[in-house]
Design a protein around this motif. Structure first.
Motif, PDB file in Angstrom:
ATOM      1  N   VAL A   1       0.833  -1.207   0.000  1.00 39.34           N
ATOM      2  CA  VAL A   1       0.000   0.000   0.000  1.00 39.34           C
ATOM      3  C   VAL A   1       0.866   1.256   0.000  1.00 39.34           C
ATOM      4  CG1 VAL A   1      -1.720   1.311   1.305  1.00 39.34           C
ATOM      5  CG2 VAL A   1      -1.917  -1.171   1.121  1.00 39.34           C
ATOM      6  N   MET A   2       1.887   1.266   0.830  1.00 37.35           N
ATOM      7  CA  MET A   2       2.750   2.452   0.918  1.00 37.35           C
ATOM      8  C   MET A   2       3.482   2.707  -0.396  1.00 37.35           C
ATOM      9  SD  MET A   2       4.197   2.040   4.789  1.00 37.35           S
ATOM     10  CE  MET A   2       5.157   3.523   4.706  1.00 37.35           C
ATOM     11  N   VAL A   3       4.048   1.673  -0.968  1.00 29.65           N
ATOM     12  CA  VAL A   3       4.784   1.828  -2.219  1.00 29.65           C
ATOM     13  C   VAL A   3       3.833   2.194  -3.361  1.00 29.65           C
ATOM     14  CG1 VAL A   3       6.175   0.596  -3.935  1.00 29.65           C
ATOM     15  CG2 VAL A   3       6.714   0.377  -1.515  1.00 29.65           C
ATOM     16  N   PHE A   4       2.625   1.644  -3.344  1.00 28.72           N
ATOM     17  CA  PHE A   4       1.626   1.999  -4.343  1.00 28.72           C
ATOM     18  C   PHE A   4       1.429   3.512  -4.361  1.00 28.72           C
ATOM     19  CE2 PHE A   4      -2.678   3.060  -5.593  1.00 28.72           C
ATOM     20  CZ  PHE A   4      -2.895   2.296  -6.725  1.00 28.72           C
ATOM     21  N   MET A   5       1.179   4.087  -3.190  1.00 25.90           N
ATOM     22  CA  MET A   5       0.896   5.523  -3.115  1.00 25.90           C
ATOM     23  C   MET A   5       2.126   6.370  -3.443  1.00 25.90           C
ATOM     24  SD  MET A   5      -2.243   5.765  -2.687  1.00 25.90           S
ATOM     25  CE  MET A   5      -2.295   7.532  -2.542  1.00 25.90           C
ATOM     26  N   VAL A   6       3.267   6.015  -2.884  1.00 25.14           N
ATOM     27  CA  VAL A   6       4.473   6.817  -3.097  1.00 25.14           C
ATOM     28  C   VAL A   6       4.903   6.790  -4.558  1.00 25.14           C
ATOM     29  CG1 VAL A   6       6.917   7.028  -2.518  1.00 25.14           C
ATOM     30  CG2 VAL A   6       5.248   6.641  -0.712  1.00 25.14           C
ATOM     31  N   THR A   7       4.916   5.610  -5.170  1.00 26.06           N
ATOM     32  CA  THR A   7       5.331   5.552  -6.573  1.00 26.06           C
ATOM     33  C   THR A   7       4.298   6.217  -7.480  1.00 26.06           C
ATOM     34  OG1 THR A   7       4.399   3.313  -6.829  1.00 26.06           O
ATOM     35  CG2 THR A   7       6.770   3.488  -6.342  1.00 26.06           C
ATOM     36  N   LEU A   8       3.026   6.095  -7.139  1.00 23.97           N
ATOM     37  CA  LEU A   8       1.978   6.754  -7.930  1.00 23.97           C
ATOM     38  C   LEU A   8       2.169   8.264  -7.915  1.00 23.97           C
ATOM     39  CD1 LEU A   8      -0.763   6.187  -9.462  1.00 23.97           C
ATOM     40  CD2 LEU A   8      -1.854   6.803  -7.301  1.00 23.97           C
ATOM     41  N   ILE A   9       2.357   8.833  -6.733  1.00 22.38           N
ATOM     42  CA  ILE A   9       2.519  10.284  -6.607  1.00 22.38           C
ATOM     43  C   ILE A   9       3.832  10.742  -7.236  1.00 22.38           C
ATOM     44  CG2 ILE A   9       2.851  12.162  -4.940  1.00 22.38           C
ATOM     45  CD1 ILE A   9       0.811  10.585  -3.158  1.00 22.38           C
ATOM     46  N   ALA A  10       4.920  10.042  -6.957  1.00 21.57           N
ATOM     47  CA  ALA A  10       6.223  10.456  -7.504  1.00 21.57           C
ATOM     48  C   ALA A  10       6.239  10.362  -9.027  1.00 21.57           C
ATOM     49  CB  ALA A  10       7.339   9.601  -6.908  1.00 21.57           C
ATOM     50  N   THR A  11       5.644   9.299  -9.569  1.00 26.34           N
ATOM     51  CA  THR A  11       5.604   9.155 -11.025  1.00 26.34           C
ATOM     52  C   THR A  11       4.738  10.247 -11.641  1.00 26.34           C
ATOM     53  OG1 THR A  11       5.886   6.765 -10.783  1.00 26.34           O
ATOM     54  CG2 THR A  11       5.135   7.552 -12.926  1.00 26.34           C
ATOM     55  N   PHE A  12       3.608  10.540 -11.011  1.00 23.13           N
ATOM     56  CA  PHE A  12       2.743  11.613 -11.502  1.00 23.13           C
ATOM     57  C   PHE A  12       3.452  12.962 -11.459  1.00 23.13           C
ATOM     58  CE2 PHE A  12      -0.261  15.040 -10.565  1.00 23.13           C
ATOM     59  CZ  PHE A  12      -0.981  15.039 -11.750  1.00 23.13           C
ATOM     60  N   LEU A  13       4.144  13.247 -10.361  1.00 25.49           N
ATOM     61  CA  LEU A  13       4.857  14.526 -10.253  1.00 25.49           C
ATOM     62  C   LEU A  13       5.969  14.642 -11.287  1.00 25.49           C
ATOM     63  CD1 LEU A  13       5.054  14.961  -6.381  1.00 25.49           C
ATOM     64  CD2 LEU A  13       3.596  16.225  -7.989  1.00 25.49           C
ATOM     65  N   ASN A  14       6.608  13.540 -11.619  1.00 24.97           N
ATOM     66  CA  ASN A  14       7.700  13.566 -12.591  1.00 24.97           C
ATOM     67  C   ASN A  14       7.231  13.559 -14.041  1.00 24.97           C
ATOM     68  OD1 ASN A  14      10.053  13.681 -10.946  1.00 24.97           O
ATOM     69  ND2 ASN A  14       9.642  11.589 -10.323  1.00 24.97           N
ATOM     70  N   LEU A  15       6.118  12.860 -14.329  1.00 28.55           N
ATOM     71  CA  LEU A  15       5.686  12.709 -15.715  1.00 28.55           C
ATOM     72  C   LEU A  15       4.383  13.423 -16.049  1.00 28.55           C
ATOM     73  CD1 LEU A  15       6.305   8.903 -16.325  1.00 28.55           C
ATOM     74  CD2 LEU A  15       7.800  10.813 -16.925  1.00 28.55           C
ATOM     75  N   GLY A  16       3.581  13.702 -15.029  1.00 27.70           N
ATOM     76  CA  GLY A  16       2.226  14.163 -15.299  1.00 27.70           C
ATOM     77  C   GLY A  16       1.428  12.989 -15.858  1.00 27.70           C
ATOM     78  N   LEU A  17       0.256  13.296 -16.421  1.00 25.93           N
ATOM     79  CA  LEU A  17      -0.551  12.215 -16.988  1.00 25.93           C
ATOM     80  C   LEU A  17      -0.139  11.950 -18.431  1.00 25.93           C
ATOM     81  CD1 LEU A  17      -4.082  12.803 -15.483  1.00 25.93           C
ATOM     82  CD2 LEU A  17      -2.482  10.962 -15.007  1.00 25.93           C
ATOM     83  N   ASP A  18       1.103  11.605 -18.570  1.00 22.28           N
ATOM     84  CA  ASP A  18       1.699  11.239 -19.846  1.00 22.28           C
ATOM     85  C   ASP A  18       1.071   9.938 -20.339  1.00 22.28           C
ATOM     86  OD1 ASP A  18       4.285   9.663 -21.139  1.00 22.28           O
ATOM     87  OD2 ASP A  18       4.290  11.822 -21.552  1.00 22.28           O
ATOM     88  N   PRO A  19       0.974   9.730 -21.637  1.00 20.13           N
ATOM     89  CA  PRO A  19       0.440   8.459 -22.137  1.00 20.13           C
ATOM     90  C   PRO A  19       1.230   7.245 -21.640  1.00 20.13           C
ATOM     91  CG  PRO A  19       0.587  10.038 -23.935  1.00 20.13           C
ATOM     92  CD  PRO A  19       1.241  10.669 -22.727  1.00 20.13           C
ATOM     93  N   ASP A  20       2.495   7.443 -21.307  1.00 18.85           N
ATOM     94  CA  ASP A  20       3.348   6.357 -20.828  1.00 18.85           C
ATOM     95  C   ASP A  20       3.269   6.197 -19.303  1.00 18.85           C
ATOM     96  OD1 ASP A  20       5.127   4.311 -21.531  1.00 18.85           O
ATOM     97  OD2 ASP A  20       6.859   5.541 -20.953  1.00 18.85           O
ATOM     98  N   PHE A  21       2.422   7.009 -18.670  1.00 11.19           N
ATOM     99  CA  PHE A  21       2.326   7.009 -17.206  1.00 11.19           C
ATOM    100  C   PHE A  21       2.083   5.623 -16.608  1.00 11.19           C
ATOM    101  CE2 PHE A  21      -0.189   7.161 -13.334  1.00 11.19           C
ATOM    102  CZ  PHE A  21       0.632   7.908 -12.501  1.00 11.19           C
TER     103      PHE A  21
END
Length: 77
Positions: A16-36
């Motif tokens: 659960v923790m990694v799900f949320m952290v990686t989701l937020i960090a990936t979103f902050l780094n890529l935005g809602l990119d098609p490759d997200f």
């Protein structure tokens, strides 16, 4: 806590923790990119085993340290 319950706890807690952290960090780094979704899944499946293994070994000393801190805060030794 025995190894089996500790392993299950580590897997559940870190998933659960990694799900949320990686989701937020990936979103902050890529935005809602098609490759997200692919990039997020890649980050999750790399980070999660590392977190689960780390939690398995860190939980016992962290629990012990927590008990010591609480005892000190409550005025016990």
């Amino acid at each position: 806590m025995n190894a089996k319950p500790r392993a299950i706890l580590a897997v559940l807690m870190t998933s659960v923790m990694v799900f949320m952290v990686t989701l937020i960090a990936t979103f902050l780094n890529l935005g809602l990119d098609p490759d997200f979704p692919r990039q997020w899944a890649k980050a999750y499946f790399v980070a999660w085993p590392v977190a689960a293994i780390t939690a398995f070994f860190v939980m016992p000393p962290a629990r012990h340290l927590t008990e010591r801190i609480v005892n000190l805060m409550d005025g016990r030794r």
